[in-house]
Design a protein around this motif. Structure first.
Motif, PDB file in Angstrom:
ATOM      1  N   ILE A 187     -64.129 113.599 154.528  1.00  0.00           N
ATOM      2  CA  ILE A 187     -64.732 113.049 153.314  1.00  0.00           C
ATOM      3  C   ILE A 187     -63.778 112.051 152.683  1.00  0.00           C
ATOM      4  O   ILE A 187     -62.584 112.292 152.567  1.00  0.00           O
ATOM      5  CB  ILE A 187     -65.103 114.176 152.334  1.00  0.00           C
ATOM      6  CG1 ILE A 187     -66.235 115.014 152.937  1.00  0.00           C
ATOM      7  CG2 ILE A 187     -65.542 113.606 150.987  1.00  0.00           C
ATOM      8  CD1 ILE A 187     -66.633 116.216 152.115  1.00  0.00           C
ATOM      9  N   CYS A 228     -66.581 106.290 148.766  1.00  0.00           N
ATOM     10  CA  CYS A 228     -67.505 105.204 149.104  1.00  0.00           C
ATOM     11  C   CYS A 228     -66.837 103.869 148.763  1.00  0.00           C
ATOM     12  O   CYS A 228     -66.204 103.731 147.710  1.00  0.00           O
ATOM     13  CB  CYS A 228     -68.804 105.370 148.300  1.00  0.00           C
ATOM     14  SG  CYS A 228     -69.948 103.971 148.436  1.00  0.00           S
ATOM     15  N   TYR A 258     -67.842 110.580 146.712  1.00  0.00           N
ATOM     16  CA  TYR A 258     -67.447 111.155 147.979  1.00  0.00           C
ATOM     17  C   TYR A 258     -68.532 110.955 149.030  1.00  0.00           C
ATOM     18  O   TYR A 258     -69.719 111.088 148.745  1.00  0.00           O
ATOM     19  CB  TYR A 258     -67.158 112.651 147.839  1.00  0.00           C
ATOM     20  CG  TYR A 258     -65.938 112.945 147.007  1.00  0.00           C
ATOM     21  CD1 TYR A 258     -64.710 112.367 147.310  1.00  0.00           C
ATOM     22  CD2 TYR A 258     -66.004 113.807 145.925  1.00  0.00           C
ATOM     23  CE1 TYR A 258     -63.586 112.637 146.557  1.00  0.00           C
ATOM     24  CE2 TYR A 258     -64.882 114.087 145.169  1.00  0.00           C
ATOM     25  CZ  TYR A 258     -63.680 113.501 145.488  1.00  0.00           C
ATOM     26  OH  TYR A 258     -62.563 113.777 144.744  1.00  0.00           O
ATOM     27  N   THR A 259     -68.118 110.621 150.241  1.00  0.00           N
ATOM     28  CA  THR A 259     -69.048 110.409 151.342  1.00  0.00           C
ATOM     29  C   THR A 259     -68.304 110.561 152.662  1.00  0.00           C
ATOM     30  O   THR A 259     -67.078 110.463 152.704  1.00  0.00           O
ATOM     31  CB  THR A 259     -69.708 109.019 151.254  1.00  0.00           C
ATOM     32  OG1 THR A 259     -70.657 108.876 152.309  1.00  0.00           O
ATOM     33  CG2 THR A 259     -68.678 107.905 151.344  1.00  0.00           C
ATOM     34  N   GLU A 260     -69.064 110.759 153.723  1.00  0.00           N
ATOM     35  CA  GLU A 260     -68.467 110.777 155.060  1.00  0.00           C
ATOM     36  C   GLU A 260     -68.496 109.385 155.681  1.00  0.00           C
ATOM     37  O   GLU A 260     -67.758 109.111 156.620  1.00  0.00           O
ATOM     38  CB  GLU A 260     -69.225 111.745 155.959  1.00  0.00           C
ATOM     39  CG  GLU A 260     -69.071 113.200 155.558  1.00  0.00           C
ATOM     40  CD  GLU A 260     -69.899 114.123 156.422  1.00  0.00           C
ATOM     41  OE1 GLU A 260     -69.855 113.979 157.660  1.00  0.00           O
ATOM     42  OE2 GLU A 260     -70.593 114.988 155.854  1.00  0.00           O
ATOM     43  N   CYS A 292     -71.843 105.195 150.782  1.00  0.00           N
ATOM     44  CA  CYS A 292     -72.686 106.379 150.608  1.00  0.00           C
ATOM     45  C   CYS A 292     -74.178 106.042 150.700  1.00  0.00           C
ATOM     46  O   CYS A 292     -74.581 104.883 150.577  1.00  0.00           O
ATOM     47  CB  CYS A 292     -72.393 107.057 149.269  1.00  0.00           C
ATOM     48  SG  CYS A 292     -73.007 106.171 147.824  1.00  0.00           S
ATOM     49  N   SER A 293     -74.982 107.076 150.881  1.00  0.00           N
ATOM     50  CA  SER A 293     -76.428 106.893 151.036  1.00  0.00           C
ATOM     51  C   SER A 293     -77.079 106.365 149.768  1.00  0.00           C
ATOM     52  O   SER A 293     -78.063 105.633 149.839  1.00  0.00           O
ATOM     53  CB  SER A 293     -77.084 108.211 151.456  1.00  0.00           C
ATOM     54  OG  SER A 293     -76.836 109.217 150.495  1.00  0.00           O
TER      55      SER A 293
END
Length: 195
Positions: free
Chosen positions: A53, A56, A62-64, A68-69
């Protein structure tokens, strides 16, 4: 004689917000005595999250992924940018279902006594993003604490100096709340902002 591994586990659990020595001990003893499989899953999930993680590249949540989506969602109103202190604040706004714009997550708030200034909360990146020509309004959704208010005020001044419209979340009496249980500052503000 103290057990170093047990002490280390208890100390690690104490890093969680609101967890003192006794709570950390209860958690450690529970995991070791009743849920060793859960302890392994927790350890693996933490290790995986720490490894994969990240922030963005656009909004800092937080994003992978690199972005981010939410930032990639074409159904979002890119002319609205909501500034929040933490990913938890962003999640709360998302749960409300009342906002369909984009976000900028500060990962904190101004706190000069703690050494947290504009650079530490990414103010320059926010100003750059808000001045991209797409954003028409920046909604300052920082908390209503002293630090949150100072943060909102400082950011509003900087945004307005660059010709960007900055608004602040309204505050007032909670729906379903009884007047006698509401704090005096909220009552005073609600009375002053009455329509």
């Amino acid at each position: 004689m103290a057990e170093p591994l047990l002490d280390g586990l208890i100390d690690a659990l104490r890093r969680l917000p609101g967890v003192g020595v006794k709570s950390a001990q209860r958690m450690a003893f529970h995991l070791l005595q009743h849920d060793r499989d859960g302890a392994r899953r927790l350890a693996a999930a933490l290790a995986d999250a720490v490894q994969r993680i990240r922030h963005c590249g656009r909004c800092h949540t937080y994003t992978e992924a690199a972005v981010c989506s939410t930032c990639l969602d074409p159904g979002r109103d890119a002319s609205l940018l909501c500034v929040v202190e933490t990913p938890a604040d962003q999640a709360a706004l998302e749960r409300s279902g009342s906002y369909r714009g984009l976000y900028f997550v500060l990962m904190g708030r101004l706190s000069p006594l703690d050494g947290v200034g504009a650079a530490e909360i990414g103010a320059a990146a926010l100003l750059e993003r808000a001045g991209d020509g797409v954003v028409q309004e920046v909604i300052l959704a920082t908390s209503f604490t002293a630090e949150g208010e100072v943060t909102a005020h400082a950011l509003a001044q900087a945004l307005r100096a660059r010709g960007v419209r900055a608004t602040r979340l309204a505050r007032g009496l909670p729906a379903g709340g009884e007047l006698e249980y509401v704090d005096l500052g909220t009552i005073a503000h609600a009375m002053g902002e009455r329509r």
